[in-house]
Design a protein around this motif. Structure first.
Motif, PDB file in Angstrom:
ATOM      1  N   HIS A  41       0.840  -1.194   0.000  1.00 48.94           N
ATOM      2  CA  HIS A  41       0.000   0.000   0.000  1.00 48.94           C
ATOM      3  C   HIS A  41       0.881   1.253   0.000  1.00 48.94           C
ATOM      4  O   HIS A  41       2.098   1.187   0.203  1.00 48.94           O
ATOM      5  CB  HIS A  41      -0.896   0.018   1.238  1.00 48.94           C
ATOM      6  N   LEU A  42       0.233   2.402  -0.214  1.00 53.54           N
ATOM      7  CA  LEU A  42       0.896   3.710  -0.143  1.00 53.54           C
ATOM      8  C   LEU A  42       0.270   4.508   0.990  1.00 53.54           C
ATOM      9  O   LEU A  42      -0.948   4.724   1.012  1.00 53.54           O
ATOM     10  CB  LEU A  42       0.728   4.469  -1.463  1.00 53.54           C
ATOM     11  N   VAL A  43       1.082   4.940   1.946  1.00 53.27           N
ATOM     12  CA  VAL A  43       0.635   5.798   3.048  1.00 53.27           C
ATOM     13  C   VAL A  43       1.288   7.159   2.878  1.00 53.27           C
ATOM     14  O   VAL A  43       2.509   7.256   2.718  1.00 53.27           O
ATOM     15  CB  VAL A  43       1.015   5.190   4.421  1.00 53.27           C
ATOM     16  N   VAL A  44       0.469   8.217   2.886  1.00 58.43           N
ATOM     17  CA  VAL A  44       0.965   9.581   2.732  1.00 58.43           C
ATOM     18  C   VAL A  44       0.562  10.383   3.967  1.00 58.43           C
ATOM     19  O   VAL A  44      -0.627  10.476   4.289  1.00 58.43           O
ATOM     20  CB  VAL A  44       0.402  10.255   1.465  1.00 58.43           C
ATOM     21  N   VAL A  45       1.547  10.946   4.651  1.00 59.97           N
ATOM     22  CA  VAL A  45       1.300  11.739   5.856  1.00 59.97           C
ATOM     23  C   VAL A  45       1.503  13.206   5.520  1.00 59.97           C
ATOM     24  O   VAL A  45       2.602  13.605   5.125  1.00 59.97           O
ATOM     25  CB  VAL A  45       2.242  11.330   7.005  1.00 59.97           C
ATOM     26  N   GLY A  46       0.466  13.998   5.652  1.00 57.72           N
ATOM     27  CA  GLY A  46       0.598  15.420   5.368  1.00 57.72           C
ATOM     28  C   GLY A  46      -0.740  16.100   5.198  1.00 57.72           C
ATOM     29  O   GLY A  46      -1.778  15.447   5.022  1.00 57.72           O
ATOM     30  N   ARG A  47      -0.699  17.413   5.219  1.00 62.31           N
ATOM     31  CA  ARG A  47      -1.918  18.219   5.044  1.00 62.31           C
ATOM     32  C   ARG A  47      -2.430  18.059   3.614  1.00 62.31           C
ATOM     33  O   ARG A  47      -1.670  18.087   2.656  1.00 62.31           O
ATOM     34  CB  ARG A  47      -1.600  19.687   5.347  1.00 62.31           C
ATOM     35  N   GLN A  48      -3.746  17.916   3.485  1.00 63.94           N
ATOM     36  CA  GLN A  48      -4.346  17.742   2.173  1.00 63.94           C
ATOM     37  C   GLN A  48      -4.743  19.078   1.550  1.00 63.94           C
ATOM     38  O   GLN A  48      -5.223  19.976   2.229  1.00 63.94           O
ATOM     39  CB  GLN A  48      -5.581  16.849   2.260  1.00 63.94           C
ATOM     40  N   THR A  49      -4.536  19.198   0.248  1.00 66.43           N
ATOM     41  CA  THR A  49      -5.040  20.317  -0.537  1.00 66.43           C
ATOM     42  C   THR A  49      -6.004  19.747  -1.579  1.00 66.43           C
ATOM     43  O   THR A  49      -6.281  18.547  -1.594  1.00 66.43           O
ATOM     44  CB  THR A  49      -3.896  21.062  -1.245  1.00 66.43           C
ATOM     45  N   GLY A  50      -6.475  20.594  -2.474  1.00 67.85           N
ATOM     46  CA  GLY A  50      -7.388  20.126  -3.508  1.00 67.85           C
ATOM     47  C   GLY A  50      -6.783  19.055  -4.395  1.00 67.85           C
ATOM     48  O   GLY A  50      -7.507  18.241  -4.987  1.00 67.85           O
ATOM     49  N   TYR A  51      -5.467  19.024  -4.495  1.00 66.99           N
ATOM     50  CA  TYR A  51      -4.784  18.023  -5.306  1.00 66.99           C
ATOM     51  C   TYR A  51      -5.064  16.609  -4.801  1.00 66.99           C
ATOM     52  O   TYR A  51      -5.088  15.651  -5.590  1.00 66.99           O
ATOM     53  CB  TYR A  51      -3.282  18.307  -5.278  1.00 66.99           C
ATOM     54  N   ALA A  52      -5.294  16.458  -3.491  1.00 67.01           N
ATOM     55  CA  ALA A  52      -5.562  15.131  -2.941  1.00 67.01           C
ATOM     56  C   ALA A  52      -6.781  14.493  -3.592  1.00 67.01           C
ATOM     57  O   ALA A  52      -6.812  13.277  -3.812  1.00 67.01           O
ATOM     58  CB  ALA A  52      -5.752  15.223  -1.426  1.00 67.01           C
ATOM     59  N   ALA A  53      -7.786  15.306  -3.917  1.00 62.70           N
ATOM     60  CA  ALA A  53      -8.987  14.776  -4.559  1.00 62.70           C
ATOM     61  C   ALA A  53      -8.665  14.191  -5.931  1.00 62.70           C
ATOM     62  O   ALA A  53      -9.265  13.185  -6.347  1.00 62.70           O
ATOM     63  CB  ALA A  53     -10.036  15.881  -4.679  1.00 62.70           C
ATOM     64  N   ARG A  54      -7.718  14.797  -6.632  1.00 66.09           N
ATOM     65  CA  ARG A  54      -7.310  14.269  -7.940  1.00 66.09           C
ATOM     66  C   ARG A  54      -6.672  12.895  -7.789  1.00 66.09           C
ATOM     67  O   ARG A  54      -6.927  11.977  -8.589  1.00 66.09           O
ATOM     68  CB  ARG A  54      -6.334  15.217  -8.616  1.00 66.09           C
ATOM     69  N   VAL A  55      -5.855  12.739  -6.769  1.00 65.08           N
ATOM     70  CA  VAL A  55      -5.195  11.449  -6.542  1.00 65.08           C
ATOM     71  C   VAL A  55      -6.233  10.384  -6.179  1.00 65.08           C
ATOM     72  O   VAL A  55      -6.196   9.260  -6.683  1.00 65.08           O
ATOM     73  CB  VAL A  55      -4.130  11.578  -5.443  1.00 65.08           C
ATOM     74  N   LEU A  56      -7.169  10.755  -5.308  1.00 62.18           N
ATOM     75  CA  LEU A  56      -8.201   9.800  -4.906  1.00 62.18           C
ATOM     76  C   LEU A  56      -9.114   9.442  -6.080  1.00 62.18           C
ATOM     77  O   LEU A  56      -9.564   8.292  -6.200  1.00 62.18           O
ATOM     78  CB  LEU A  56      -9.020  10.385  -3.756  1.00 62.18           C
ATOM     79  N   ALA A  57      -9.400  10.414  -6.951  1.00 61.03           N
ATOM     80  CA  ALA A  57     -10.225  10.139  -8.127  1.00 61.03           C
ATOM     81  C   ALA A  57      -9.508   9.151  -9.055  1.00 61.03           C
ATOM     82  O   ALA A  57     -10.127   8.232  -9.610  1.00 61.03           O
ATOM     83  CB  ALA A  57     -10.539  11.438  -8.865  1.00 61.03           C
ATOM     84  N   TYR A  58      -8.208   9.336  -9.216  1.00 57.53           N
ATOM     85  CA  TYR A  58      -7.428   8.403 -10.027  1.00 57.53           C
ATOM     86  C   TYR A  58      -7.453   7.006  -9.401  1.00 57.53           C
ATOM     87  O   TYR A  58      -7.617   6.001 -10.111  1.00 57.53           O
ATOM     88  CB  TYR A  58      -5.981   8.896 -10.137  1.00 57.53           C
ATOM     89  N   ALA A  59      -7.299   6.955  -8.088  1.00 58.86           N
ATOM     90  CA  ALA A  59      -7.300   5.659  -7.402  1.00 58.86           C
ATOM     91  C   ALA A  59      -8.637   4.942  -7.584  1.00 58.86           C
ATOM     92  O   ALA A  59      -8.666   3.720  -7.819  1.00 58.86           O
ATOM     93  CB  ALA A  59      -7.005   5.862  -5.923  1.00 58.86           C
ATOM     94  N   ALA A  60      -9.738   5.687  -7.470  1.00 62.10           N
ATOM     95  CA  ALA A  60     -11.058   5.092  -7.644  1.00 62.10           C
ATOM     96  C   ALA A  60     -11.250   4.590  -9.072  1.00 62.10           C
ATOM     97  O   ALA A  60     -11.794   3.494  -9.307  1.00 62.10           O
ATOM     98  CB  ALA A  60     -12.133   6.105  -7.282  1.00 62.10           C
ATOM     99  N   LYS A  61     -10.795   5.379 -10.030  1.00 66.66           N
ATOM    100  CA  LYS A  61     -10.969   5.026 -11.441  1.00 66.66           C
ATOM    101  C   LYS A  61     -10.168   3.786 -11.817  1.00 66.66           C
ATOM    102  O   LYS A  61     -10.594   2.991 -12.671  1.00 66.66           O
ATOM    103  CB  LYS A  61     -10.541   6.210 -12.307  1.00 66.66           C
ATOM    104  N   THR A  62      -9.009   3.604 -11.188  1.00 62.89           N
ATOM    105  CA  THR A  62      -8.130   2.496 -11.565  1.00 62.89           C
ATOM    106  C   THR A  62      -8.171   1.329 -10.578  1.00 62.89           C
ATOM    107  O   THR A  62      -7.377   0.384 -10.684  1.00 62.89           O
ATOM    108  CB  THR A  62      -6.673   3.000 -11.697  1.00 62.89           C
ATOM    109  N   GLY A  63      -9.069   1.401  -9.599  1.00 63.62           N
ATOM    110  CA  GLY A  63      -9.291   0.272  -8.710  1.00 63.62           C
ATOM    111  C   GLY A  63      -8.256   0.060  -7.620  1.00 63.62           C
ATOM    112  O   GLY A  63      -8.062  -1.070  -7.150  1.00 63.62           O
ATOM    113  N   ILE A  64      -7.582   1.149  -7.164  1.00 66.73           N
ATOM    114  CA  ILE A  64      -6.574   0.983  -6.109  1.00 66.73           C
ATOM    115  C   ILE A  64      -6.900   1.823  -4.868  1.00 66.73           C
ATOM    116  O   ILE A  64      -6.021   2.090  -4.043  1.00 66.73           O
ATOM    117  CB  ILE A  64      -5.160   1.337  -6.618  1.00 66.73           C
TER     118      ILE A  64
END
Length: 378
Positions: A233-256
């Protein structure tokens, strides 16, 4: 007696980043400076007690706050009227720990030192709001005018200061950052287990630490997951900005989605444990001034994979691996080479730990103290 003043705003307000740099440096100076150096920490307010209390208790260290009732007055104090307080307190050298110095410092006869961490706002203004780039640029140019000496935290930052600020090389000292020594101390298993439970950590994971924003480029690590073992897995520790939503959207789209974990608000003790529980550290940032999380990771016993293009090779040394910030396949290949069981993994860790000894707190403090002495004697 040499009296040194510090801009302590970030020391009392910021738990990571610039705040951690200031606290670590001041504590290193306290522990290694001789008795003839007195330190005064100037902050616009008392900030957070949990951060303030991290400064070593010592009779030669004290906080100074302005007697001003309103926030805007305290902000103006820090960039200008603080100079009168520095003269009142007979400060010999004033150190702007975050790339800023008050106006009028030279005119008041007070020697100035500014630590410049990076000039990303000038190199890559696309990552900032335009008004922020204007403010940061003004502060940088003012610091260049007021400073007798500038500390760059990497050779990369020194080159940027010379090119973008027109500062001559003889005014700039490259002094690397040290990190909190706690990262080199192994935790007991019950502490590790407690952190795994409280942070809901997966069994196997690679780690990244830093604000989840576009420049940090964590999407590259997410893309690499597809070519890594499915239980990693990938664990990321840090404050979230709007960019985090892009990463999560990619993860949802690609099944990870189930393999990516964003954590924020972790305690210092939990972060120490998270480093020690991880299998490898990834830092795919497109541009940094130095990259202190790499040093923390190496002290924690982790192999490192980072990106080319700025200064991360300076932080990680020759036994870490580096890939292009747009090369997902390269990132996956490099991470695969440092996971547990990979050939040469332990040698990489051992050699990297030897490499980062050059960033030890005592050595860093000694270099900074030498600058204070030189300026105070002029």
């Amino acid at each position: 007696m040499i009296r040194v003043g510090f801009d302590a705003k970030r020391i009392v307000r910021n738990s990571t980043g610039l705040g951690a740099y200031g606290r670590t440096l001041v504590n290193d100076i306290v522990h290694h400076a001789p008795e003839d150096i007195e330190l005064s920490l100037y902050a616009p307010d008392r900030g957070k007690e949990s951060l303030r209390s991290q400064i070593a208790a010592c009779g030669r260290v004290g906080f100074v706050y302005p007697d001003l009732p309103f926030g805007f007055q305290r902000s103006l104090w820090r960039i200008g009227s603080i100079t009168a307080d520095l003269r009142r307190d007979k400060i010999d050298v004033y150190h702007g720990l975050t790339g800023e110095l008050p106006r009028g410092l030279r005119k008041a006869g007070i020697r100035g030192v500014a630590t410049i961490h990076d000039l990303i706002f000038m190199r890559h203004p696309e990552y900032y709001h335009w008004i922020d780039t204007k403010i940061y640029t003004w502060k940088f140019r003012n610091a260049c005018r007021e400073a007798d000496r500038i500390i760059a935290i990497s050779e990369c930052t020194k080159r940027d200061i010379m090119q973008l600020g027109g500062v001559s090389a003889d005014r700039i000292d490259v002094i690397y950052q040290s990190c909190n020594p706690r990262y080199a101390r192994p935790l007991a298993q019950p502490q590790l287990d407690a952190a795994r439970s409280s942070c809901r950590l997966p069994g196997r994971f690679i780690l990244s630490v830093g604000t989840i924003e576009e420049r940090k480029n964590i999407l590259l690590a997410a893309q690499a997951l597809h070519s890594l073992p499915p239980d990693v897995h990938l664990v990321v520790v840090g404050r979230q900005t709007g960019y985090a939503a892009r990463v999560l959207a990619y993860a949802a789209k690609t099944g990870i989605s189930e393999r990516i974990h964003f954590l924020s608000g972790v305690t210092d003790e939990e972060l120490q444990a998270i480093y020690q529980l991880a299998e490898a550290f990834v830092y795919p940032s497109r541009y940094e001034g130095f990259g202190i999380p790499i040093i923390e990771a190496i002290h924690s016993g982790l192999p490192v994979v980072a990106c080319t293009g700025s200064c991360l090779e300076e932080a990680g040394g020759p036994d870490s691996l580096y890939v292009s910030p747009d090369d997902a396949a390269g990132m996956a290949d490099a991470v695969g080479k440092v996971l547990r069981g990979a050939a040469g993994r332990e040698e990489r860790i051992r050699n990297s730990r030897e490499y980062v000894k050059r960033f030890a707190g005592g050595d860093v403090a000694g270099q900074v103290i030498s600058i204070y002495r030189e300026l105070a004697q002029k």
